[in-house]
Design a protein around this motif. Structure first.
Motif, PDB file in Angstrom:
ATOM      1  N   HIS A  92      -1.690  -0.177 131.184  1.00  0.00           N
ATOM      2  CA  HIS A  92      -2.132  -1.150 130.185  1.00  0.00           C
ATOM      3  C   HIS A  92      -2.074  -2.556 130.756  1.00  0.00           C
ATOM      4  O   HIS A  92      -1.881  -3.531 130.037  1.00  0.00           O
ATOM      5  N   GLU A  93      -2.259  -2.639 132.053  1.00  0.00           N
ATOM      6  CA  GLU A  93      -2.375  -3.899 132.767  1.00  0.00           C
ATOM      7  C   GLU A  93      -3.641  -3.816 133.595  1.00  0.00           C
ATOM      8  O   GLU A  93      -4.208  -2.751 133.762  1.00  0.00           O
ATOM      9  N   GLY A  94      -4.082  -4.932 134.122  1.00  0.00           N
ATOM     10  CA  GLY A  94      -5.247  -4.904 134.997  1.00  0.00           C
ATOM     11  C   GLY A  94      -6.343  -5.826 134.523  1.00  0.00           C
ATOM     12  O   GLY A  94      -6.260  -6.419 133.439  1.00  0.00           O
ATOM     13  N   PRO A  95      -7.404  -5.923 135.302  1.00  0.00           N
ATOM     14  CA  PRO A  95      -8.436  -6.928 135.047  1.00  0.00           C
ATOM     15  C   PRO A  95      -9.271  -6.703 133.790  1.00  0.00           C
ATOM     16  O   PRO A  95      -9.853  -7.642 133.266  1.00  0.00           O
ATOM     17  N   ALA A  96      -9.333  -5.493 133.276  1.00  0.00           N
ATOM     18  CA  ALA A  96     -10.168  -5.225 132.099  1.00  0.00           C
ATOM     19  C   ALA A  96      -9.442  -5.461 130.784  1.00  0.00           C
ATOM     20  O   ALA A  96     -10.085  -5.591 129.737  1.00  0.00           O
ATOM     21  N   VAL A  97      -8.123  -5.525 130.789  1.00  0.00           N
ATOM     22  CA  VAL A  97      -7.351  -5.628 129.547  1.00  0.00           C
ATOM     23  C   VAL A  97      -7.733  -6.903 128.787  1.00  0.00           C
ATOM     24  O   VAL A  97      -7.728  -7.995 129.337  1.00  0.00           O
ATOM     25  N   GLY A  98      -8.099  -6.701 127.519  1.00  0.00           N
ATOM     26  CA  GLY A  98      -8.460  -7.815 126.646  1.00  0.00           C
ATOM     27  C   GLY A  98      -9.941  -8.132 126.625  1.00  0.00           C
ATOM     28  O   GLY A  98     -10.387  -8.917 125.780  1.00  0.00           O
ATOM     29  N   LEU A  99     -10.706  -7.549 127.527  1.00  0.00           N
ATOM     30  CA  LEU A  99     -12.137  -7.821 127.570  1.00  0.00           C
ATOM     31  C   LEU A  99     -12.874  -7.011 126.500  1.00  0.00           C
ATOM     32  O   LEU A  99     -12.388  -5.984 126.035  1.00  0.00           O
ATOM     33  N   HIS A 100     -14.058  -7.504 126.112  1.00  0.00           N
ATOM     34  CA  HIS A 100     -14.857  -6.868 125.062  1.00  0.00           C
ATOM     35  C   HIS A 100     -16.195  -6.385 125.594  1.00  0.00           C
ATOM     36  O   HIS A 100     -16.735  -6.940 126.552  1.00  0.00           O
ATOM     37  N   GLU A 101     -16.714  -5.361 124.902  1.00  0.00           N
ATOM     38  CA  GLU A 101     -18.056  -4.847 125.154  1.00  0.00           C
ATOM     39  C   GLU A 101     -18.660  -4.587 123.788  1.00  0.00           C
ATOM     40  O   GLU A 101     -18.024  -3.952 122.932  1.00  0.00           O
ATOM     41  N   ASN A 102     -19.872  -5.112 123.545  1.00  0.00           N
ATOM     42  CA  ASN A 102     -20.515  -4.997 122.240  1.00  0.00           C
ATOM     43  C   ASN A 102     -21.918  -4.425 122.369  1.00  0.00           C
ATOM     44  O   ASN A 102     -22.659  -4.788 123.290  1.00  0.00           O
ATOM     45  N   TYR A 103     -22.286  -3.562 121.413  1.00  0.00           N
ATOM     46  CA  TYR A 103     -23.619  -2.984 121.340  1.00  0.00           C
ATOM     47  C   TYR A 103     -24.213  -3.369 119.990  1.00  0.00           C
ATOM     48  O   TYR A 103     -23.625  -3.082 118.943  1.00  0.00           O
ATOM     49  N   SER A 104     -25.401  -3.983 120.008  1.00  0.00           N
ATOM     50  CA  SER A 104     -26.094  -4.379 118.775  1.00  0.00           C
ATOM     51  C   SER A 104     -27.443  -3.675 118.712  1.00  0.00           C
ATOM     52  O   SER A 104     -28.159  -3.596 119.711  1.00  0.00           O
ATOM     53  N   PHE A 105     -27.784  -3.195 117.520  1.00  0.00           N
ATOM     54  CA  PHE A 105     -29.023  -2.472 117.278  1.00  0.00           C
ATOM     55  C   PHE A 105     -29.737  -3.156 116.112  1.00  0.00           C
ATOM     56  O   PHE A 105     -29.185  -3.216 115.014  1.00  0.00           O
ATOM     57  N   SER A 106     -30.946  -3.670 116.327  1.00  0.00           N
ATOM     58  CA  SER A 106     -31.709  -4.262 115.211  1.00  0.00           C
ATOM     59  C   SER A 106     -33.126  -3.699 115.250  1.00  0.00           C
ATOM     60  O   SER A 106     -33.771  -3.681 116.298  1.00  0.00           O
ATOM     61  N   GLU A 107     -33.564  -3.222 114.105  1.00  0.00           N
ATOM     62  CA  GLU A 107     -34.851  -2.540 114.011  1.00  0.00           C
ATOM     63  C   GLU A 107     -35.841  -3.355 113.210  1.00  0.00           C
ATOM     64  O   GLU A 107     -35.518  -3.871 112.141  1.00  0.00           O
ATOM     65  N   THR A 108     -37.058  -3.457 113.743  1.00  0.00           N
ATOM     66  CA  THR A 108     -38.169  -4.094 113.044  1.00  0.00           C
ATOM     67  C   THR A 108     -39.408  -3.244 113.284  1.00  0.00           C
ATOM     68  O   THR A 108     -39.804  -3.041 114.438  1.00  0.00           O
ATOM     69  N   GLY A 109     -39.974  -2.737 112.203  1.00  0.00           N
ATOM     70  CA  GLY A 109     -41.207  -1.964 112.308  1.00  0.00           C
ATOM     71  C   GLY A 109     -41.095  -0.742 113.198  1.00  0.00           C
ATOM     72  O   GLY A 109     -42.041  -0.413 113.919  1.00  0.00           O
ATOM     73  N   GLY A 110     -39.954  -0.077 113.181  1.00  0.00           N
ATOM     74  CA  GLY A 110     -39.772   1.137 113.966  1.00  0.00           C
ATOM     75  C   GLY A 110     -39.429   0.900 115.421  1.00  0.00           C
ATOM     76  O   GLY A 110     -39.287   1.847 116.191  1.00  0.00           O
ATOM     77  N   VAL A 111     -39.275  -0.363 115.816  1.00  0.00           N
ATOM     78  CA  VAL A 111     -38.867  -0.707 117.177  1.00  0.00           C
ATOM     79  C   VAL A 111     -37.462  -1.303 117.106  1.00  0.00           C
ATOM     80  O   VAL A 111     -37.193  -2.208 116.313  1.00  0.00           O
ATOM     81  N   THR A 112     -36.575  -0.777 117.919  1.00  0.00           N
ATOM     82  CA  THR A 112     -35.183  -1.222 117.923  1.00  0.00           C
ATOM     83  C   THR A 112     -34.917  -2.074 119.152  1.00  0.00           C
ATOM     84  O   THR A 112     -35.270  -1.694 120.269  1.00  0.00           O
ATOM     85  N   THR A 113     -34.303  -3.215 118.922  1.00  0.00           N
ATOM     86  CA  THR A 113     -33.813  -4.036 120.019  1.00  0.00           C
ATOM     87  C   THR A 113     -32.350  -3.668 120.216  1.00  0.00           C
ATOM     88  O   THR A 113     -31.537  -3.811 119.301  1.00  0.00           O
ATOM     89  N   LEU A 114     -32.038  -3.160 121.400  1.00  0.00           N
ATOM     90  CA  LEU A 114     -30.668  -2.840 121.771  1.00  0.00           C
ATOM     91  C   LEU A 114     -30.168  -3.968 122.669  1.00  0.00           C
ATOM     92  O   LEU A 114     -30.814  -4.298 123.663  1.00  0.00           O
ATOM     93  N   VAL A 115     -29.032  -4.556 122.294  1.00  0.00           N
ATOM     94  CA  VAL A 115     -28.420  -5.614 123.095  1.00  0.00           C
ATOM     95  C   VAL A 115     -27.015  -5.165 123.465  1.00  0.00           C
ATOM     96  O   VAL A 115     -26.231  -4.748 122.603  1.00  0.00           O
ATOM     97  N   VAL A 116     -26.705  -5.220 124.750  1.00  0.00           N
ATOM     98  CA  VAL A 116     -25.374  -4.901 125.262  1.00  0.00           C
ATOM     99  C   VAL A 116     -24.802  -6.189 125.831  1.00  0.00           C
ATOM    100  O   VAL A 116     -25.432  -6.827 126.680  1.00  0.00           O
ATOM    101  N   GLU A 117     -23.635  -6.591 125.335  1.00  0.00           N
ATOM    102  CA  GLU A 117     -22.947  -7.782 125.826  1.00  0.00           C
ATOM    103  C   GLU A 117     -21.550  -7.378 126.260  1.00  0.00           C
ATOM    104  O   GLU A 117     -20.867  -6.652 125.540  1.00  0.00           O
TER     105      GLU A 117
END
Length: 146
Positions: A92-117
């Protein structure tokens, strides 16, 4: 630390893109961009612990341990990393601890924008740019083939 962002337009409803990204069978397909044999253990519900792991050449596993901070089905998932696994040993130590990863999905007219941050340690940034670019393209192909 670097903040990375990837986005893709997918000709499919948000619910389908969500399922392709998070269901274990298709997750194993698109995460080949990171490591052959990648999988996850745990769940995607708020508060769940989840382990993203892959096999090493010696048969042990390595990866990251996270907690699902937020889950709005078919819209948004946020993961906070709380540790890692190296050769089957959890830390539970190391360079990744505390970092975030987010996935967002937004749909318009049957097309989805996927955003990964995601936030990544500087030393991982170049590798993650290449791997996520490939991964997000794989998600698009998987979601659009059905």
């Amino acid at each position: 630390m670097e903040n990375l962002r990837f986005s893709v337009e997918v000709a499919a409803p948000a619910q389908h893109v969500w399922n392709v990204m998070l269901d274990l069978d298709t997750y194993r397909e698109w995460t080949g961009a990171f490591h052959d044999g990648s999988t996850y253990e745990g769940g995607w519900n708020e508060g769940d612990e989840i382990r993203f792991v892959g096999p090493n050449d010696d048969g042990t596993a390595s990866g990251l341990i996270g907690t699902i901070v937020e889950n709005r089905p078919h819209e948004f998932v946020s993961i906070r990393y709380i540790g890692d696994v190296q050769n089957d040993v959890e830390s539970h130590e190391g360079p990744a601890v505390g970092l975030h990863e987010n996935y967002s999905f937004s749909e318009t007219g049957g097309v989805t924008t996927l955003v990964v941050e995601l936030e990544v340690p500087d030393e991982w940034a170049d590798d993650m740019r290449g791997m996520w670019s490939e991964a997000i393209g794989s998600i698009k192909r998987l979601a659009e083939r059905a």
